[in-house]
Design a protein around this motif. Structure first.
Motif, PDB file in Angstrom:
ATOM      1  N   ASP A 294       0.838  -1.205   0.000  1.00  0.00           N
ATOM      2  CA  ASP A 294       0.000   0.000   0.000  1.00  0.00           C
ATOM      3  C   ASP A 294       0.880   1.265   0.000  1.00  0.00           C
ATOM      4  OD1 ASP A 294      -2.128   1.712   0.176  1.00  0.00           O
ATOM      5  OD2 ASP A 294      -2.659   1.208   2.249  1.00  0.00           O
TER       6      ASP A 294
ATOM      7  N   ALA B  17       0.870   3.874  -1.771  1.00  0.00           N
ATOM      8  CA  ALA B  17       0.158   5.155  -1.907  1.00  0.00           C
ATOM      9  C   ALA B  17      -0.141   5.761  -0.536  1.00  0.00           C
ATOM     10  CB  ALA B  17      -1.141   4.938  -2.680  1.00  0.00           C
ATOM     11  N   THR B  18      -0.393   4.911   0.453  1.00  0.00           N
ATOM     12  CA  THR B  18      -0.689   5.440   1.790  1.00  0.00           C
ATOM     13  C   THR B  18       0.595   5.784   2.549  1.00  0.00           C
ATOM     14  OG1 THR B  18      -2.735   4.175   1.909  1.00  0.00           O
ATOM     15  CG2 THR B  18      -1.821   4.917   3.997  1.00  0.00           C
TER      16      THR B  18
ATOM     17  N   TYR C  48      -8.784   3.107   6.076  1.00  0.00           N
ATOM     18  CA  TYR C  48      -7.318   3.088   6.094  1.00  0.00           C
ATOM     19  C   TYR C  48      -6.855   1.937   6.987  1.00  0.00           C
ATOM     20  CZ  TYR C  48      -6.757   7.725   4.002  1.00  0.00           C
ATOM     21  OH  TYR C  48      -6.768   8.800   3.149  1.00  0.00           O
ATOM     22  N   ASP C  49      -5.814   1.257   6.547  1.00  0.00           N
ATOM     23  CA  ASP C  49      -5.203   0.247   7.392  1.00  0.00           C
ATOM     24  C   ASP C  49      -4.225   0.970   8.331  1.00  0.00           C
ATOM     25  OD1 ASP C  49      -3.792  -1.795   8.525  1.00  0.00           O
ATOM     26  OD2 ASP C  49      -3.357  -2.848   6.648  1.00  0.00           O
TER      27      ASP C  49
ATOM     28  N   PHE D 126      -0.897   3.327   7.543  1.00  0.00           N
ATOM     29  CA  PHE D 126      -0.963   4.756   7.846  1.00  0.00           C
ATOM     30  C   PHE D 126      -0.030   5.142   9.002  1.00  0.00           C
ATOM     31  CE2 PHE D 126      -2.770   8.791   9.114  1.00  0.00           C
ATOM     32  CZ  PHE D 126      -3.209   9.335   7.923  1.00  0.00           C
TER      33      PHE D 126
END
Lengths: 254, 241
Positions: free
Chosen positions: A32, A34-35, A133-134, A138
């Motif tokens: 992920d 992007a996060t 969101y994870d 994050f």
């Protein structure tokens, strides 16, 4: 007595299980990008800015003390240019990474545990979840990556500072010339001295931030719980850091 | 439609929910009332998978929440707005960033995000607070930002956890108006957890009372107001035992 021992063993096994689960969750969050991509840069800046003054301060005084102690020990028996050898070797292999690591366990580890602990008890972590969101992507991945990447940079600067102040102390207080100090510094230098210290500090950074995140996200209760987590993070990080230090010496220096 | 299907949950061996069964129809606002500590918020958190049930399940549009994998669960959460009891705003972010956070996850353009943030803040009468930090807001304003964060997502379902707790009567009434206005604006199905009866009557279509881990009575507001059940009666009238 036996029952208590059994309970403690079960608790320890459970803690290892939780740690494994946490790390596997973190691995799951890695794609992920992007996060965590942008947030990692923010955390790197924070870890760097938070840590550099204290790490350099400690290194500066350690360099001076090392030079003076070496001179005190060597006088009359060992040539004084060995002061450069001792300052360089000790700063690179041990005191640079470990002292900076211990100081940063208090600074970075505690601050992460307190921040995430507060987020946990005020339902901010739950809010992240409800916004899809994870929390691993994050909150955890950016902090652990930032710690792993920034600690070697901080430690490298701390080592340079320690050697520089050791050299200055030798020059001003020990009547040692720059040439003699450099001769000692180069005497037994191996490239391994550099990468060993920096590699070790990367593992310290990873450990300190991981412990801060695990303990912070496991916080229960209110302000008291946050306080407990903060203390716990510092103690666990410091203990693990020293164990890891011995482990790497055993594995890489024999 | 949200169905609580024989939901069980215990903490440290102490049962909190002991077979909660309740259907929330599309388009209605269901208010769940009950004494403090009876598990109202616990039931609500099962809807978004923040808690795993010990038995039974919550079924949202035919999807049993506890059986969803991570991707499906995040898909479901994109359809649900959750307003937390103490707002749960992110301290380090401005009001606008708090409201925009869920929208950024949906990969919307920055223009659309700005538009939606403005619209959501206007709906909760907080235009002009975009650059303020949560610490600079009053409790009521923080709760309204929490609502704005939820409605900016334009969810199909809106869940409110104790939206008026800790607020003065006037601010509570403003929150009630906001919840009604939000529902009219979005047409979302709502679940409101509260022990504030004035708020329950103002925002609810139906009211369910949670008592000793189960739904004691459920019915339209007028029916609950006229109830003959002594436990429900005592609660809604606020009479000590």
């Amino acid at each position: 007595m036996i029952a208590q021992l059994g309970r403690r063993t079960v608790d320890a096994v459970k803690a290892v299980g939780r740690f494994g689960h946490f790390v596997s969750d973190m691995g799951r969050a890695l794609p992920d990008v992007a996060t965590w991509g942008g947030l990692t840069v923010v955390q790197m800046r924070r870890v760097g800015v938070d840590s550099l003054p204290v790490a350099l301060f400690i290194a500066a005084f350690t360099g001076v003390v090392l030079a003076l102690q070496a001179s005190y020990t060597f006088t009359g028996t060992v040539p004084l240019y060995f002061v450069g050898t001792l300052v360089g070797k000790t700063m690179m292999l041990e005191l640079g990474p470990v002292l900076a690591g211990l100081a940063l366990a208090g600074r970075v580890g505690a601050s992460m545990a307190a921040e995430l602990g507060t987020m946990k008890v005020t339902e901010q972590v739950d809010a992240l979840e409800t916004l899809a969101y994870d929390p691993q992507s994050f909150l955890v991945v950016p902090r652990v990556l930032a710690g792993t990447l920034m600690f070697p940079v901080i430690v490298a600067l701390a080592i340079l500072t320690g050697i520089a102040t050791g050299w200055l102390a030798s020059l001003v207080l020990l009547d040692l010339s720059t040439q003699e100090f450099l001769k000692g510094l180069k005497l037994f230098y191996r490239f391994k001295d550099t990468w060993f210290g920096l590699f070790k500090s990367a593992t310290f950074g990873c450990t300190i931030t991981l412990v801060g995140c695990i303990v912070g996200l496991a916080t229960r209760g209110g302000a008291e719980g946050v306080g407990r987590s903060t203390t716990r993070a510092v103690v666990y990080s410091a203990v693990l850091l020293l164990v890891l230090d011995a482990f790497w010496a055993l594995v890489l220096l024999r | 439609m949200i169905q609580f299907a024989d939901l069980y949950k215990a903490f440290d061996g102490k049962p909190v929910l002991a077979g909660v069964t309740l259907d929330v129809q599309d388009g209605e606002t269901m208010v769940i009332i009950g004494y403090s500590g009876t598990g109202k918020s616990v039931a609500l958190k099962h809807v978004v998978g923040l808690l795993q049930p010990d038995g039974g399940d919550v079924i949202v549009d035919g999807r049993p929440v506890s059986t969803l994998d991570r991707a499906e669960l995040y898909g479901l959460r994109r359809e649900i707005g959750f307003v937390f009891q103490f707002a749960a705003l992110f301290d380090s972010m401005t009001v606008a960033d708090n409201v925009a956070l869920g929208l950024r996850r949906r990969r919307l353009s920055e223009d659309e995000i700005d538009e939606r943030v403005r619209e959501a803040l206007a709906l909760v009468d907080l235009t002009g607070t975009e650059d303020r930090l949560p610490a600079e807001l009053s409790g009521g304003m923080r709760k309204r930002v929490g609502i704005a964060r939820a409605i900016a997502l334009r969810p199909r379902y809106l869940l409110y956890d104790e939206p008026t707790t800790g607020l003065d009567p006037v601010t509570s009434a403003v929150m009630d108006q906001l919840m009604v206005r939000t529902r009219e604006h979005l047409g979302a199905t709502g679940i409101v957890v509260t022990h504030d009866m004035r708020s329950a009557y103002a925002v609810g279509d139906r009211i369910a009372m949670l008592y000793e881990g189960r739904i004691r009575q459920v019915g339209p507001v007028a029916e609950i107001q006229q109830t003959g059940d002594p436990v429900v009666r005592q609660f809604i009238e606020g009479r000590p035992a």
